[in-house]
Design a protein around this motif. Sequence first.
Motif, PDB file in Angstrom:
ATOM      1  N   ARG A   5      67.244 -80.392  79.847  1.00  0.00           N
ATOM      2  CA  ARG A   5      68.291 -79.395  79.631  1.00  0.00           C
ATOM      3  C   ARG A   5      68.545 -79.314  78.137  1.00  0.00           C
ATOM      4  NH1 ARG A   5      72.048 -77.916  83.465  1.00  0.00           N
ATOM      5  NH2 ARG A   5      73.758 -78.248  82.006  1.00  0.00           N
ATOM      6  N   ALA A   6      68.420 -78.124  77.603  1.00  0.00           N
ATOM      7  CA  ALA A   6      68.513 -77.952  76.149  1.00  0.00           C
ATOM      8  C   ALA A   6      69.542 -76.885  75.806  1.00  0.00           C
ATOM      9  CB  ALA A   6      67.149 -77.567  75.571  1.00  0.00           C
ATOM     10  N   ALA A   7      70.114 -77.034  74.614  1.00  0.00           N
ATOM     11  CA  ALA A   7      71.004 -76.021  74.052  1.00  0.00           C
ATOM     12  C   ALA A   7      70.440 -75.615  72.700  1.00  0.00           C
ATOM     13  CB  ALA A   7      72.416 -76.576  73.888  1.00  0.00           C
ATOM     14  N   VAL A   8      70.519 -74.322  72.400  1.00  0.00           N
ATOM     15  CA  VAL A   8      70.026 -73.805  71.123  1.00  0.00           C
ATOM     16  C   VAL A   8      71.197 -73.654  70.167  1.00  0.00           C
ATOM     17  CG1 VAL A   8      68.893 -71.881  69.957  1.00  0.00           C
ATOM     18  CG2 VAL A   8      68.081 -72.609  72.200  1.00  0.00           C
ATOM     19  N   THR A  29      64.502 -76.090  79.544  1.00  0.00           N
ATOM     20  CA  THR A  29      65.463 -75.300  80.302  1.00  0.00           C
ATOM     21  C   THR A  29      66.699 -75.110  79.426  1.00  0.00           C
ATOM     22  OG1 THR A  29      64.682 -76.229  82.391  1.00  0.00           O
ATOM     23  CG2 THR A  29      66.862 -75.189  82.394  1.00  0.00           C
ATOM     24  N   ILE A  30      66.872 -73.920  78.884  1.00  0.00           N
ATOM     25  CA  ILE A  30      67.959 -73.669  77.937  1.00  0.00           C
ATOM     26  C   ILE A  30      69.199 -73.250  78.707  1.00  0.00           C
ATOM     27  CG2 ILE A  30      68.698 -72.309  75.947  1.00  0.00           C
ATOM     28  CD1 ILE A  30      65.683 -72.087  75.230  1.00  0.00           C
ATOM     29  N   THR A  31      70.233 -74.080  78.607  1.00  0.00           N
ATOM     30  CA  THR A  31      71.446 -73.865  79.394  1.00  0.00           C
ATOM     31  C   THR A  31      72.602 -73.287  78.588  1.00  0.00           C
ATOM     32  OG1 THR A  31      72.245 -76.125  78.984  1.00  0.00           O
ATOM     33  CG2 THR A  31      70.825 -75.774  80.916  1.00  0.00           C
ATOM     34  N   HIS A  32      72.596 -73.484  77.280  1.00  0.00           N
ATOM     35  CA  HIS A  32      73.724 -73.055  76.441  1.00  0.00           C
ATOM     36  C   HIS A  32      73.259 -72.611  75.067  1.00  0.00           C
ATOM     37  CE1 HIS A  32      75.794 -75.620  79.398  1.00  0.00           C
ATOM     38  NE2 HIS A  32      76.898 -74.949  79.114  1.00  0.00           N
ATOM     39  N   LEU A  33      74.060 -71.750  74.460  1.00  0.00           N
ATOM     40  CA  LEU A  33      73.986 -71.456  73.030  1.00  0.00           C
ATOM     41  C   LEU A  33      75.182 -72.156  72.378  1.00  0.00           C
ATOM     42  CD1 LEU A  33      73.375 -67.608  73.239  1.00  0.00           C
ATOM     43  CD2 LEU A  33      71.634 -69.369  72.874  1.00  0.00           C
ATOM     44  N   ILE A  34      74.942 -72.787  71.233  1.00  0.00           N
ATOM     45  CA  ILE A  34      75.980 -73.551  70.549  1.00  0.00           C
ATOM     46  C   ILE A  34      76.143 -73.032  69.126  1.00  0.00           C
ATOM     47  CG2 ILE A  34      76.736 -75.838  69.780  1.00  0.00           C
ATOM     48  CD1 ILE A  34      76.413 -75.705  72.795  1.00  0.00           C
ATOM     49  N   ILE A  58      71.638 -62.137  76.309  1.00  0.00           N
ATOM     50  CA  ILE A  58      70.838 -63.298  76.719  1.00  0.00           C
ATOM     51  C   ILE A  58      71.259 -63.784  78.099  1.00  0.00           C
ATOM     52  CG2 ILE A  58      70.239 -65.698  76.155  1.00  0.00           C
ATOM     53  CD1 ILE A  58      70.695 -64.862  73.167  1.00  0.00           C
ATOM     54  N   GLY A  59      72.577 -63.820  78.330  1.00  0.00           N
ATOM     55  CA  GLY A  59      73.070 -64.131  79.661  1.00  0.00           C
ATOM     56  C   GLY A  59      73.246 -65.596  79.987  1.00  0.00           C
ATOM     57  N   ILE A  60      73.463 -66.444  78.979  1.00  0.00           N
ATOM     58  CA  ILE A  60      73.792 -67.845  79.227  1.00  0.00           C
ATOM     59  C   ILE A  60      75.069 -68.184  78.464  1.00  0.00           C
ATOM     60  CG2 ILE A  60      71.385 -68.512  79.657  1.00  0.00           C
ATOM     61  CD1 ILE A  60      71.311 -69.779  76.897  1.00  0.00           C
ATOM     62  N   PRO A  61      75.765 -69.270  78.847  1.00  0.00           N
ATOM     63  CA  PRO A  61      77.034 -69.599  78.196  1.00  0.00           C
ATOM     64  C   PRO A  61      76.882 -69.891  76.707  1.00  0.00           C
ATOM     65  CG  PRO A  61      76.803 -70.792  80.268  1.00  0.00           C
ATOM     66  CD  PRO A  61      75.473 -70.165  79.994  1.00  0.00           C
ATOM     67  N   HIS A  62      77.920 -69.505  75.957  1.00  0.00           N
ATOM     68  CA  HIS A  62      77.972 -69.742  74.519  1.00  0.00           C
ATOM     69  C   HIS A  62      79.201 -70.584  74.213  1.00  0.00           C
ATOM     70  CE1 HIS A  62      79.174 -68.206  70.326  1.00  0.00           C
ATOM     71  NE2 HIS A  62      78.151 -69.020  70.153  1.00  0.00           N
ATOM     72  N   LEU A  63      79.019 -71.670  73.466  1.00  0.00           N
ATOM     73  CA  LEU A  63      80.121 -72.530  73.071  1.00  0.00           C
ATOM     74  C   LEU A  63      80.327 -72.410  71.565  1.00  0.00           C
ATOM     75  CD1 LEU A  63      79.167 -75.742  75.103  1.00  0.00           C
ATOM     76  CD2 LEU A  63      80.798 -73.960  75.770  1.00  0.00           C
ATOM     77  N   LEU A  85      79.530 -84.051  78.580  1.00  0.00           N
ATOM     78  CA  LEU A  85      80.208 -83.066  79.421  1.00  0.00           C
ATOM     79  C   LEU A  85      79.269 -82.015  80.003  1.00  0.00           C
ATOM     80  CD1 LEU A  85      83.476 -82.427  77.360  1.00  0.00           C
ATOM     81  CD2 LEU A  85      83.159 -83.943  79.326  1.00  0.00           C
ATOM     82  N   TYR A  86      78.250 -81.630  79.235  1.00  0.00           N
ATOM     83  CA  TYR A  86      77.374 -80.542  79.658  1.00  0.00           C
ATOM     84  C   TYR A  86      75.977 -81.008  80.070  1.00  0.00           C
ATOM     85  CZ  TYR A  86      81.047 -77.600  77.727  1.00  0.00           C
ATOM     86  OH  TYR A  86      82.261 -76.997  77.473  1.00  0.00           O
ATOM     87  N   LYS A  87      75.782 -82.327  80.030  1.00  0.00           N
ATOM     88  CA  LYS A  87      74.495 -82.917  80.442  1.00  0.00           C
ATOM     89  C   LYS A  87      73.321 -82.325  79.659  1.00  0.00           C
ATOM     90  CE  LYS A  87      76.967 -85.044  83.504  1.00  0.00           C
ATOM     91  NZ  LYS A  87      77.474 -86.400  83.177  1.00  0.00           N
ATOM     92  N   ILE A  88      73.565 -82.044  78.383  1.00  0.00           N
ATOM     93  CA  ILE A  88      72.508 -81.507  77.516  1.00  0.00           C
ATOM     94  C   ILE A  88      71.699 -82.668  76.956  1.00  0.00           C
ATOM     95  CG2 ILE A  88      72.076 -80.285  75.342  1.00  0.00           C
ATOM     96  CD1 ILE A  88      74.625 -78.614  76.036  1.00  0.00           C
ATOM     97  N   ASP A  89      70.393 -82.594  77.095  1.00  0.00           N
ATOM     98  CA  ASP A  89      69.512 -83.667  76.639  1.00  0.00           C
ATOM     99  C   ASP A  89      68.965 -83.428  75.239  1.00  0.00           C
ATOM    100  OD1 ASP A  89      69.448 -85.042  79.245  1.00  0.00           O
ATOM    101  OD2 ASP A  89      68.348 -83.282  79.910  1.00  0.00           O
ATOM    102  N   THR A  90      68.800 -82.137  74.879  1.00  0.00           N
ATOM    103  CA  THR A  90      68.106 -81.793  73.637  1.00  0.00           C
ATOM    104  C   THR A  90      68.810 -80.641  72.938  1.00  0.00           C
ATOM    105  OG1 THR A  90      65.982 -82.429  74.624  1.00  0.00           O
ATOM    106  CG2 THR A  90      65.885 -81.074  72.639  1.00  0.00           C
TER     107      THR A  90
END
Length: 216
Positions: A5-8, A29-34, A58-63, A85-90
């Motif tokens: 699970r990755a966030a960009v 698997t990109i789950t969030h934009l940060i 893009i259609g994914i959550p943005h923090l 909290l978001y289980k982001i690995d990368t």
Amino acid sequence: MTNNRAAVLWTGGKDCALAFFKAQQAGYTITHLITFAPKNPNFKAHPIHLIKKQVKAIGIPHLLLTVTAPIKESYENTIQQLKKLYKIDTLVTGDIDEVDGHTNWIEECSLKSGMKVYNPLWKKERIYILNELITNDFTVIFSLVKKEDLTSDWIGRTLDKTAINDLKKKLNIDICGENGEYHTMVLNAPFFKHKIVVNKVDFIENDKYYYLKTIL
């Protein structure tokens, strides 16, 4: 290949967008934009209202995460929270090279939490990066330019082959804008569900920069 699970890390510019694309190709698997930001951000190069349009496309959550002094500790703690909290690995970054001789900032700030970092553009040839954007049909416009390097007519200009050739002619700049010569915003990418339409482009100036004023 990986199923992490990755966030960009997202600014809305060309480098983070290309990194998103490369991470997808690598199997993340990109789950969030940060977006890391100071309190009450007023980004000139990367307007928040345009970032919100990108997020919708893009259609994914943005923090939008606030960092405060001491800055490194704030980054470290925030990254630790992302992992917990978001289980982001990368974390995926669009970083290309050291800035002012410093090592990769996000890698440094991720050591405490054990967060992994993927830098698909790191140390890549500048022309390779720009050509990848063209080849893969990204739509990119110039959103800010430094007055000493580029003129106001670059604002809103599309990053295409002609623009790349014009950048090459300017011998004293980094053609990817790594020294702050310019910044960009992405209006379309392979992972966008729809293109962002900018109906009117105008610019604002201060003592150092010309930057984008948009009416969407």
